[in-house]
Design an enzyme around this catalytic site. Structure first.
Site, PDB file in Angstrom:
ATOM      1  N   GLU A 102       8.827  -3.850  11.213  1.00  0.00           N
ATOM      2  CA  GLU A 102       9.227  -2.562  10.642  1.00  0.00           C
ATOM      3  C   GLU A 102       9.635  -1.575  11.730  1.00  0.00           C
ATOM      4  O   GLU A 102       8.882  -1.340  12.680  1.00  0.00           O
ATOM      5  CB  GLU A 102       8.092  -1.967   9.807  1.00  0.00           C
ATOM      6  CG  GLU A 102       8.457  -0.624   9.182  1.00  0.00           C
ATOM      7  CD  GLU A 102       7.459  -0.121   8.176  1.00  0.00           C
ATOM      8  OE1 GLU A 102       7.678   0.984   7.642  1.00  0.00           O
ATOM      9  OE2 GLU A 102       6.461  -0.825   7.904  1.00  0.00           O
ATOM     10  N   ASP A 105       0.831  -1.194   0.000  1.00  0.00           N
ATOM     11  CA  ASP A 105       0.000   0.000   0.000  1.00  0.00           C
ATOM     12  C   ASP A 105       0.870   1.250   0.000  1.00  0.00           C
ATOM     13  O   ASP A 105       0.376   2.371  -0.139  1.00  0.00           O
ATOM     14  CB  ASP A 105      -0.991  -0.003   1.164  1.00  0.00           C
ATOM     15  CG  ASP A 105      -0.342   0.085   2.537  1.00  0.00           C
ATOM     16  OD1 ASP A 105       0.899  -0.017   2.617  1.00  0.00           O
ATOM     17  OD2 ASP A 105      -1.066   0.261   3.523  1.00  0.00           O
ATOM     18  N   SER A 106       2.182   1.052   0.069  1.00  0.00           N
ATOM     19  CA  SER A 106       3.128   2.143  -0.161  1.00  0.00           C
ATOM     20  C   SER A 106       2.987   2.723  -1.562  1.00  0.00           C
ATOM     21  O   SER A 106       3.561   3.785  -1.848  1.00  0.00           O
ATOM     22  CB  SER A 106       4.565   1.660   0.060  1.00  0.00           C
ATOM     23  OG  SER A 106       4.828   0.488  -0.693  1.00  0.00           O
ATOM     24  N   GLU A 149      -1.478  -5.253   8.242  1.00  0.00           N
ATOM     25  CA  GLU A 149      -0.865  -4.523   9.343  1.00  0.00           C
ATOM     26  C   GLU A 149      -1.581  -4.982  10.618  1.00  0.00           C
ATOM     27  O   GLU A 149      -2.795  -4.821  10.751  1.00  0.00           O
ATOM     28  CB  GLU A 149      -0.974  -3.023   9.133  1.00  0.00           C
ATOM     29  CG  GLU A 149      -0.108  -2.543   7.982  1.00  0.00           C
ATOM     30  CD  GLU A 149       0.071  -1.044   7.950  1.00  0.00           C
ATOM     31  OE1 GLU A 149      -0.333  -0.361   8.915  1.00  0.00           O
ATOM     32  OE2 GLU A 149       0.618  -0.543   6.956  1.00  0.00           O
ATOM     33  N   LYS A 193      -1.058  -9.421   3.026  1.00  0.00           N
ATOM     34  CA  LYS A 193      -0.384  -8.921   4.221  1.00  0.00           C
ATOM     35  C   LYS A 193      -1.322  -7.999   4.978  1.00  0.00           C
ATOM     36  O   LYS A 193      -1.998  -7.169   4.377  1.00  0.00           O
ATOM     37  CB  LYS A 193       0.896  -8.153   3.871  1.00  0.00           C
ATOM     38  CG  LYS A 193       1.645  -7.647   5.120  1.00  0.00           C
ATOM     39  CD  LYS A 193       2.959  -6.977   4.769  1.00  0.00           C
ATOM     40  CE  LYS A 193       2.771  -5.573   4.273  1.00  0.00           C
ATOM     41  NZ  LYS A 193       2.207  -4.647   5.314  1.00  0.00           N
ATOM     42  N   ASP A 248      -0.845  -6.262  -0.246  1.00  0.00           N
ATOM     43  CA  ASP A 248      -0.916  -5.534   1.022  1.00  0.00           C
ATOM     44  C   ASP A 248      -2.331  -4.967   1.166  1.00  0.00           C
ATOM     45  O   ASP A 248      -2.747  -4.131   0.369  1.00  0.00           O
ATOM     46  CB  ASP A 248       0.105  -4.405   0.977  1.00  0.00           C
ATOM     47  CG  ASP A 248       0.512  -3.905   2.347  1.00  0.00           C
ATOM     48  OD1 ASP A 248      -0.003  -4.427   3.339  1.00  0.00           O
ATOM     49  OD2 ASP A 248       1.353  -2.988   2.393  1.00  0.00           O
TER      50      ASP A 248
END
Length: 270
Positions: free
Chosen positions: A180, A42-43, A113, A111, A81
């Site tokens: 992270e 999502d970056s 968070e 993925k 993500d």
């Protein structure tokens, strides 16, 4: 076909490599280089979509970009993500959104968070056959709650909580864990405590693998985190190529005779 099992097996013998990619051309480059995992992060919000954070990224954008990456990838594990609020609020929506990434975008895994709220989510998704990569430490989707992109797990209490969450997600069935922006000694202890592989970004050298955002690796970012590394100057090459095109057109050097085709049978149409 790449599987989470082969990734877990590799962690016992050598370092895991993971990079982000957001389109087919760069995914092909990353895949052919032999990188183990391509994360459609999502970056993309910051890296390619022009947003100021990851928060505006939608499920549709993630699905489209993941599909493009998957079409260009043969060997790497493709991980989608999941965007902000696409999971965890409602179980049915979570399953549908994550399932889309495997059914419609051909991802191999998703993925999340992670936090206390994603333990049961992870277990449910894994039960349904959707492999889950967990993510602890700095979780950028919580930027407003955290007040910025700060290092996490910097005291004994928060580090212990992170370890317990890591164990809980492993027990829930997560096949790997991203750590992270956490102290290297904390990441090392979490890695030692888990059976599943850890992949670090700003977490020191003792995780089972490393991940970076491709823009940082390529040298496309104006500002990169201190824990990243620029391994090339792609931005400089792009600037030189664009300037070269502009100059060639303005000077009349392009297109040259070899760039054009003339049809001899056509003499006069005006």
């Amino acid at each position: 076909m790449p599987t989470v099992r082969t990734l877990q097996e590799k962690a016992n013998d050598e370092e895991i490599t993971m990079l982000t990619a957001y389109d087919a051309p760069t995914a092909e480059i990353v895949d052919e280089s032999g990188v183990d995992v391509i994360l459609v992060g999502d970056s993309m919000g910051n890296a390619v979509l022009g947003y100021e954070s990851t928060l505006p990224v939608t499920v549709d954008e993630m699905q489209s970009r993941t599909a493009a990456v998957a079409r260009a990838t043969d060997d790497a594990l493709v991980v989608a993500d999941m965007p902000f609020l696409s999971y965890g609020a409602d179980e049915s929506d979570t399953i549908q959104n994550c399932g889309r990434m495997l059914k419609e975008a051909d991802a191999n895994a998703v993925k999340l968070e992670s936090g206390p709220h994603t333990v049961s989510v992870t277990e449910r998704l894994v039960d349904l056959g959707i492999p889950v990569m967990a993510h602890l430490g700095l979780t950028p989707q919580r930027v407003h709650q955290l007040g910025g992109y700060f290092r996490q797990g910097t005291d004994e209490e928060s580090a212990a909580e992170m370890l317990e969450l890591a164990k809980a997600h492993e027990e829930a069935g997560a096949f790997s864990l991203v750590l992270e922006h956490v102290p290297s000694n904390v990441a090392a202890q979490i890695t030692e405590a888990l059976e599943i592989p850890t992949i670090g970004i700003g977490a020191g050298p003792d995780t089972d693998g490393q991940v970076l955002v491709l823009n940082d690796v390529f040298g496309l970012s104006d500002r990169s985190p201190y824990f990243s590394e620029q391994f090339g100057d792609v931005k400089g090459e792009m600037e030189r190529a664009v300037a070269g095109f502009r100059d060639a057109v303005e000077s009349g050097e392009f297109p040259a005779e070899e760039h054009s085709y003339s049809e001899d049978e056509i003499d006069d149409i005006y």
